[in-house]
Design a protein around this motif. Structure first.
Motif, short mmCIF file in Angstrom:
data_model
loop_
_atom_site.label_atom_id
_atom_site.label_comp_id
_atom_site.label_asym_id
_atom_site.label_seq_id
_atom_site.Cartn_x
_atom_site.Cartn_y
_atom_site.Cartn_z
N THR A 56 -9.71 10.88 -24.67
CA THR A 56 -9.08 11.86 -25.44
C THR A 56 -9.88 13.12 -25.89
O THR A 56 -11.15 12.68 -26.00
CB THR A 56 -8.67 11.20 -26.67
OG1 THR A 56 -9.82 11.02 -27.70
CG2 THR A 56 -7.56 10.05 -26.70
N THR A 57 -9.31 14.09 -25.82
CA THR A 57 -9.96 15.22 -26.50
C THR A 57 -10.74 15.08 -27.88
O THR A 57 -12.09 15.65 -28.14
CB THR A 57 -9.09 16.66 -26.49
OG1 THR A 57 -9.11 17.35 -25.43
CG2 THR A 57 -9.08 17.36 -27.63
N GLU A 58 -10.19 14.49 -28.67
CA GLU A 58 -10.61 14.27 -29.93
C GLU A 58 -11.77 13.47 -30.04
O GLU A 58 -12.77 13.66 -30.65
CB GLU A 58 -9.62 13.35 -31.06
CG GLU A 58 -8.16 14.29 -31.27
CD GLU A 58 -7.42 14.22 -30.00
OE1 GLU A 58 -6.46 15.04 -30.14
OE2 GLU A 58 -7.45 13.38 -29.19
N ASP A 59 -11.80 12.35 -29.13
CA ASP A 59 -13.13 11.53 -28.93
C ASP A 59 -14.12 12.44 -28.39
O ASP A 59 -15.54 12.04 -28.74
CB ASP A 59 -12.92 10.20 -28.20
CG ASP A 59 -12.04 9.17 -28.95
OD1 ASP A 59 -11.91 9.25 -30.19
OD2 ASP A 59 -11.45 8.19 -28.39
N ILE A 61 -14.74 15.78 -28.41
CA ILE A 61 -15.40 16.51 -29.51
C ILE A 61 -16.14 15.90 -30.60
O ILE A 61 -17.17 16.50 -30.98
CB ILE A 61 -13.96 17.38 -29.88
CG1 ILE A 61 -13.73 18.26 -28.91
CG2 ILE A 61 -14.64 18.27 -31.14
CD1 ILE A 61 -12.22 19.07 -29.22
N ARG A 62 -15.63 14.72 -30.78
CA ARG A 62 -16.26 13.94 -32.04
C ARG A 62 -17.80 13.62 -31.46
O ARG A 62 -18.71 13.90 -32.04
CB ARG A 62 -15.69 12.86 -32.17
CG ARG A 62 -16.04 12.15 -33.54
CD ARG A 62 -15.25 10.97 -34.20
NE ARG A 62 -14.38 10.53 -33.46
CZ ARG A 62 -12.77 10.69 -33.22
NH1 ARG A 62 -12.45 11.68 -34.25
NH2 ARG A 62 -12.06 10.35 -32.43
N ARG A 63 -17.94 13.18 -30.26
CA ARG A 63 -19.16 12.90 -29.51
C ARG A 63 -20.01 14.04 -29.51
O ARG A 63 -21.19 14.16 -29.56
CB ARG A 63 -18.93 12.00 -28.27
CG ARG A 63 -20.23 11.70 -27.67
CD ARG A 63 -21.11 10.84 -28.51
NE ARG A 63 -21.82 10.27 -27.39
CZ ARG A 63 -22.97 9.62 -27.87
NH1 ARG A 63 -23.32 9.47 -29.16
NH2 ARG A 63 -24.06 9.33 -27.32
N GLU A 64 -19.48 15.10 -28.67
CA GLU A 64 -20.26 16.54 -28.86
C GLU A 64 -20.71 17.05 -30.05
O GLU A 64 -22.01 17.25 -30.14
CB GLU A 64 -19.25 17.61 -28.29
CG GLU A 64 -20.00 18.91 -28.16
CD GLU A 64 -18.79 19.93 -27.90
OE1 GLU A 64 -19.57 21.18 -27.44
OE2 GLU A 64 -17.86 19.93 -28.51
N LYS A 65 -19.89 16.89 -31.00
CA LYS A 65 -20.56 17.11 -32.36
C LYS A 65 -21.86 16.49 -32.81
O LYS A 65 -22.73 17.04 -33.51
CB LYS A 65 -19.50 17.18 -33.49
CG LYS A 65 -18.61 18.40 -33.34
CD LYS A 65 -17.39 18.50 -34.43
CE LYS A 65 -16.36 19.37 -33.99
NZ LYS A 65 -15.46 19.78 -35.07
N ARG A 66 -21.48 15.11 -32.68
CA ARG A 66 -22.55 14.04 -33.05
C ARG A 66 -24.01 14.56 -32.37
O ARG A 66 -24.89 14.50 -32.71
CB ARG A 66 -22.13 12.80 -32.84
CG ARG A 66 -22.95 11.77 -33.53
CD ARG A 66 -22.24 10.36 -33.37
NE ARG A 66 -21.04 10.27 -33.44
CZ ARG A 66 -20.24 9.72 -32.73
NH1 ARG A 66 -20.65 8.88 -31.64
NH2 ARG A 66 -18.82 9.90 -32.80
N ARG A 69 -26.17 17.38 -33.24
CA ARG A 69 -26.81 17.17 -34.23
C ARG A 69 -28.12 16.49 -34.17
O ARG A 69 -28.90 16.33 -34.78
CB ARG A 69 -25.93 16.50 -35.54
CG ARG A 69 -24.82 17.50 -36.07
CD ARG A 69 -24.32 17.09 -37.63
NE ARG A 69 -23.74 15.69 -37.10
CZ ARG A 69 -22.40 15.63 -36.93
NH1 ARG A 69 -21.60 16.48 -36.96
NH2 ARG A 69 -22.18 14.30 -36.87
#
Length: 95
Positions: A56-59, A61-66, A69
């Motif tokens: 999923t796109t949401e998963d 994007i969440r991983r990319e943001k993590r 950081r």
């Protein structure tokens, strides 16, 4: 459809770029041809050393943001765990 989070690096232990896409081969090609983000163009960040696949796109994007950081050393360890020889994985995408 698959979604990808990827790490590009200018050279071993160099500048990092973290991105997300639904077409990894096309996106890396854009980076290599300097058609993409100015950071990748400015620092010649074109080598694909690591990527992950998500459903999923949401998963993704969440991983990319993590990953964005994360400290530099963590990114190095992540690459070396899966790609200890620092092979440019782009060549393998087109097989």
């Amino acid at each position: 459809m698959a979604f990808y989070v990827y790490l590009l690096v200018s050279r071993k232990n160099g500048t990092f770029y973290t991105g997300v896409t639904n077409n990894l081969a096309r996106r890396i090609h854009e980076h290599r041809e300097k058609q993409a983000d100015s950071v990748t163009r400015r620092y010649d960040v074109t080598r694909l050393f690591y990527y992950e696949v998500f459903e999923t796109t949401e998963d993704a994007i969440r991983r990319e943001k993590r990953l964005k950081r994360w400290p530099w050393a963590w990114k190095i360890r992540t690459i070396e765990a899966d790609n200890p020889g620092w092979r440019d994985l782009y060549e393998e995408l087109n097989r």
